[in-house]
Scaffold this motif. Structure first.
Motif, PDB file in Angstrom:
ATOM      1  N   SER A   1      -4.087   3.154  -1.126  1.00 21.35           N
ATOM      2  CA  SER A   1      -4.014   1.944  -2.565  1.00 21.35           C
ATOM      3  C   SER A   1      -3.463   1.224  -1.495  1.00 21.35           C
ATOM      4  O   SER A   1      -3.036   1.297  -1.258  1.00 21.35           O
ATOM      5  CB  SER A   1      -3.632   2.767  -3.443  1.00 21.35           C
ATOM      6  OG  SER A   1      -2.368   2.424  -3.240  1.00 21.35           O
TER       7      SER A   1
ATOM      8  N   TYR B   1      -9.449   1.384  -2.838  1.00 19.52           N
ATOM      9  CA  TYR B   1      -8.862   2.671  -3.220  1.00 19.52           C
ATOM     10  C   TYR B   1     -10.233   3.306  -2.434  1.00 19.52           C
ATOM     11  O   TYR B   1     -10.847   3.262  -2.050  1.00 19.52           O
ATOM     12  CB  TYR B   1      -9.302   3.410  -4.635  1.00 19.52           C
ATOM     13  CG  TYR B   1      -8.383   3.547  -5.310  1.00 19.52           C
ATOM     14  CD1 TYR B   1      -6.719   2.453  -5.290  1.00 19.52           C
ATOM     15  CD2 TYR B   1      -8.031   3.257  -6.682  1.00 19.52           C
ATOM     16  CE1 TYR B   1      -6.181   2.533  -6.533  1.00 19.52           C
ATOM     17  CE2 TYR B   1      -7.146   3.409  -7.474  1.00 19.52           C
ATOM     18  CZ  TYR B   1      -5.936   2.698  -7.365  1.00 19.52           C
ATOM     19  OH  TYR B   1      -4.813   2.124  -8.918  1.00 19.52           O
TER      20      TYR B   1
ATOM     21  N   TYR C   1      -7.256  -5.130 -12.488  1.00 15.80           N
ATOM     22  CA  TYR C   1      -8.464  -4.419 -11.571  1.00 15.80           C
ATOM     23  C   TYR C   1      -9.974  -4.744 -11.850  1.00 15.80           C
ATOM     24  O   TYR C   1     -10.784  -4.479 -11.338  1.00 15.80           O
ATOM     25  CB  TYR C   1      -8.309  -3.062 -11.643  1.00 15.80           C
ATOM     26  CG  TYR C   1      -7.296  -2.552 -11.193  1.00 15.80           C
ATOM     27  CD1 TYR C   1      -5.999  -2.924 -10.615  1.00 15.80           C
ATOM     28  CD2 TYR C   1      -7.120  -0.599 -10.800  1.00 15.80           C
ATOM     29  CE1 TYR C   1      -5.424  -2.296  -9.651  1.00 15.80           C
ATOM     30  CE2 TYR C   1      -6.642  -0.805  -9.843  1.00 15.80           C
ATOM     31  CZ  TYR C   1      -5.368  -1.182  -9.071  1.00 15.80           C
ATOM     32  OH  TYR C   1      -4.316  -0.277  -8.405  1.00 15.80           O
TER      33      TYR C   1
ATOM     34  N   TYR D   1      -0.022   4.459  -9.672  1.00 12.83           N
ATOM     35  CA  TYR D   1       0.115   6.098  -9.863  1.00 12.83           C
ATOM     36  C   TYR D   1       0.322   7.309 -11.029  1.00 12.83           C
ATOM     37  O   TYR D   1      -0.756   7.826 -11.376  1.00 12.83           O
ATOM     38  CB  TYR D   1       0.956   7.261  -9.001  1.00 12.83           C
ATOM     39  CG  TYR D   1       0.556   6.601  -7.589  1.00 12.83           C
ATOM     40  CD1 TYR D   1      -0.457   7.174  -6.974  1.00 12.83           C
ATOM     41  CD2 TYR D   1       1.472   5.563  -6.487  1.00 12.83           C
ATOM     42  CE1 TYR D   1      -0.719   6.372  -5.438  1.00 12.83           C
ATOM     43  CE2 TYR D   1       1.012   5.665  -4.891  1.00 12.83           C
ATOM     44  CZ  TYR D   1      -0.085   6.313  -5.018  1.00 12.83           C
ATOM     45  OH  TYR D   1      -0.483   6.226  -3.593  1.00 12.83           O
TER      46      TYR D   1
ATOM     47  N   TRP E   1      -7.531  -5.862  -4.776  1.00 17.76           N
ATOM     48  CA  TRP E   1      -7.501  -4.683  -4.990  1.00 17.76           C
ATOM     49  C   TRP E   1      -8.990  -3.413  -3.875  1.00 17.76           C
ATOM     50  O   TRP E   1     -10.078  -3.891  -4.090  1.00 17.76           O
ATOM     51  CB  TRP E   1      -7.043  -3.587  -5.720  1.00 17.76           C
ATOM     52  CG  TRP E   1      -8.078  -2.687  -7.059  1.00 17.76           C
ATOM     53  CD1 TRP E   1      -8.838  -4.565  -7.560  1.00 17.76           C
ATOM     54  CD2 TRP E   1      -9.135  -2.391  -6.970  1.00 17.76           C
ATOM     55  NE1 TRP E   1      -9.628  -4.091  -8.678  1.00 17.76           N
ATOM     56  CE2 TRP E   1      -9.329  -2.647  -8.232  1.00 17.76           C
ATOM     57  CE3 TRP E   1      -8.919  -0.995  -6.909  1.00 17.76           C
ATOM     58  CZ2 TRP E   1     -11.138  -1.412  -8.728  1.00 17.76           C
ATOM     59  CZ3 TRP E   1      -9.847   0.287  -6.901  1.00 17.76           C
ATOM     60  CH2 TRP E   1     -10.681   0.067  -8.430  1.00 17.76           C
TER      61      TRP E   1
ATOM     62  N   LEU F   1      -5.428   9.375  -0.993  1.00 18.28           N
ATOM     63  CA  LEU F   1      -5.719   8.183  -1.669  1.00 18.28           C
ATOM     64  C   LEU F   1      -4.827   7.066  -1.046  1.00 18.28           C
ATOM     65  O   LEU F   1      -3.816   7.317  -0.919  1.00 18.28           O
ATOM     66  CB  LEU F   1      -5.839   8.881  -2.815  1.00 18.28           C
ATOM     67  CG  LEU F   1      -5.899   7.404  -3.861  1.00 18.28           C
ATOM     68  CD1 LEU F   1      -7.578   6.833  -3.105  1.00 18.28           C
ATOM     69  CD2 LEU F   1      -5.751   7.557  -5.314  1.00 18.28           C
TER      70      LEU F   1
ATOM     71  N   LEU G   1     -13.779   1.457  -4.764  1.00 16.76           N
ATOM     72  CA  LEU G   1     -13.865   2.411  -3.930  1.00 16.76           C
ATOM     73  C   LEU G   1     -14.083   2.776  -2.241  1.00 16.76           C
ATOM     74  O   LEU G   1     -15.718   2.816  -2.631  1.00 16.76           O
ATOM     75  CB  LEU G   1     -14.563   3.441  -5.141  1.00 16.76           C
ATOM     76  CG  LEU G   1     -13.674   3.693  -6.240  1.00 16.76           C
ATOM     77  CD1 LEU G   1     -14.640   4.280  -7.278  1.00 16.76           C
ATOM     78  CD2 LEU G   1     -12.521   2.764  -6.456  1.00 16.76           C
TER      79      LEU G   1
ATOM     80  N   SER H   1       0.767  -1.184  -0.018  1.00 18.36           N
ATOM     81  CA  SER H   1      -0.211   0.156   0.152  1.00 18.36           C
ATOM     82  C   SER H   1       1.129   1.217   0.385  1.00 18.36           C
ATOM     83  O   SER H   1       2.243   1.426  -0.030  1.00 18.36           O
ATOM     84  CB  SER H   1      -1.334  -0.155   1.480  1.00 18.36           C
ATOM     85  OG  SER H   1      -1.724   0.649   0.990  1.00 18.36           O
TER      86      SER H   1
END
Length: 495
Positions: free
Chosen positions: A133, A118, A55, A149, A116, A131, A83, A26
């Motif tokens: 990740s 965010y 993703y 990124y 994953w 943010l 998200l 992360s």
């Protein structure tokens, strides 16, 4: 359907062997300016998804370990699930952000979904937002993860356009279909192995060099079989994590390098060594020789391969000289240590192993690869990883990213880990600790900052002027040739 590399599969399997442990990597990207709305942020990320196929894929285990896990399209992919949005309590400072990070990274990612998340974080002091990740280590290593990124963010304040997207998930294979596909791969593996060996034999010098490096590195790496001295830094772990971070700058590292010699990696590792010395002393433990052996990841990526979403790392074992009190002498000892490790070719031995593993049946090599990476965790004290991040500022919806802070997972008996990341002239140290046994992670963070400040002061006493701030390129470029050590930086005179 893509097969995982043996190393990526090992990260997934190591997590299975340790109930509650999360092996996600992360980082925190902190932004200036007003926090974007959820729909605005969602739309921006949706426009980048075609550039990150992983993703929208999930990991599937192959029956009976006949092959490594495979990546398949997630038929029920839902962007909104990945998200998340949260806010810090007042005053929204470093401590509150670190506490949130520890909680987020304590939870495992859902194996039934793409691996994953965010997290958009509101309420940072000074009107900022962040943010976070969170990506499983089986998907990317530190360099590939940081390179994301450049895909998700923009190089200028003007937001870039989205990418046309006509993605439709391919049907997920049944267990029977997956088994048949793997059986077909096994049937063709001898031909693929023969072809790979023939290509190597046609270059006898390369073959000889690989063999010499493998033998020399294997002998050096055998120290992993020798247990480290007992300390409070190793032992049983809980499932929860603590987190802290420290700050410095590329300019400070450059000042030290120019005055006192050494690579970028030498300087930051000397600061980390000072931090561990301070941590041990605060716990009433004597910092002696052979007490702290660090696993130091080494990137096997060639220049230009940063965007390949996979794990391409080997490792070295470094005994940090925490017994040395003088900062200049400590830096000299760290420099000599990494010079010796490069000469001994430990990382090359790991590279040869991974090359061989890629051409053998997974059922046969999986236990060996897993043991190779799992064994050192039982005879090391910490892990230290250094990743070069973007040199130029990046933006999200016109908001400038002002800093990036890394996170490294810990597992087995390693209670504390340190990660380092450079971004636009800044340098951040992320400290991960076990929740039950490393409540003093901020002591390590402050010790690292003090260690760096001592080196800068010593450099200026030697007549080196202060390097100007705000120069992202200073000390950053990694010249072609040489190995990237500590997860990202090349252990050469240029880094």
């Amino acid at each position: 359907m893509d097969r995982m590399s043996p190393l990526s599969a090992a990260f997934l399997q190591m997590e299975d062997e340790q109930p509650g442990t999360s092996l996600a990597i992360s980082s925190i990207a902190v932004f200036a300016g007003p926090v974007p709305g959820q729909e605005q942020f969602r739309a921006t990320l949706a426009g980048r998804l075609p550039l990150i196929p992983r993703y929208r894929q999930k990991a599937r285990q192959v029956p009976l370990d006949l092959g490594p896990p495979v990546w398949v399209d997630a038929p029920d992919f839902n962007l909104d699930y990945h998200l998340r949005r949260t806010a810090l309590p007042a005053p929204g400072g470093d401590r509150e952000l670190a506490t949130l990070m520890g909680r987020i990274m304590s939870a495992r990612l859902d194996r039934d979904r793409p691996l994953w998340e965010y997290w958009l974080v509101e309420g940072l002091a000074g009107g900022r937002w962040a943010l976070i990740s969170k990506i499983h280590h089986c998907m990317v290593d530190g360099i590939a993860g940081t390179d994301l990124y450049r895909v998700v963010l923009d190089p200028t304040p003007k937001p870039g356009p989205g990418v046309p997207d006509d993605w439709q998930p391919k049907p997920e294979p049944s267990t029977a279909e997956l088994t048949l596909l793997v059986a077909r791969d096994l049937a063709t593996l001898p031909w693929q192995t023969t072809r790979a060996l023939a290509g190597t034999v046609r270059h006898p010098r390369t073959l000889g060099r690989l063999a010499r490096d493998a033998v020399r590195g294997g002998v050096a790496a055998s120290t992993a079989l020798v247990p480290t001295r007992a300390s409070s830094l190793t032992g049983e772990l809980s499932a929860e994590r603590r987190y802290a971070f420290a700050r410095s700058s590329v300019a400070d590292v450059t000042t030290v390098r120019h005055a006192l010699a050494g690579t970028f990696n030498d300087v930051v590792m000397a600061a980390v060594t000072a931090g561990f010395r301070a941590l041990l002393q605060s716990r009433g433990e004597q910092p002696t020789r052979h007490l702290i052996r660090s696993l130091v990841p080494v990137s096997l990526r060639a220049p230009g391969e940063e965007s390949i979403r996979d794990n391409r790392v080997s490792a070295m074992l470094a005994e940090l000289p925490v017994e040395i009190a003088d900062p200049v002498e400590r830096l000299a000892a760290v420099r000599a240590l990494f010079d010796r490790l490069k000469a001994e070719r430990e990382a090359e031995a790991g590279e040869v192993l991974l090359r061989v593993a890629g051409h053998e049946p997974f059922l046969a090599i999986a236990p060996g690869v897993r043991l190779t990476w799992h064994l050192p965790q039982r005879s090391i004290t910490t892990v230290t990883t250094d990743v070069p991040g973007p040199r130029q500022p990046l933006y999200a919806l016109g908001r400038r990213c002002v800093e990036m802070i890394p996170y490294v997972p810990i597992a087995a008996r390693v209670r504390v880990g340190v990660s380092m990341l450079t971004y636009a002239g800044r340098l951040a140290f992320g400290i991960t600790g076990d929740y039950d046994t490393a409540a003093d992670v901020w002591t390590l963070a402050r010790g690292i900052e003090t260690g760096m400040a001592e080196l800068v002061a010593a450099a200026r006493r030697d007549g080196q002027p202060a390097a100007p701030t705000g120069q992202p390129a200073a000390g950053q470029p990694a010249a072609p040739g040489g190995r990237r050590t500590a997860g990202g930086s090349r252990n050469t005179s240029s880094r």
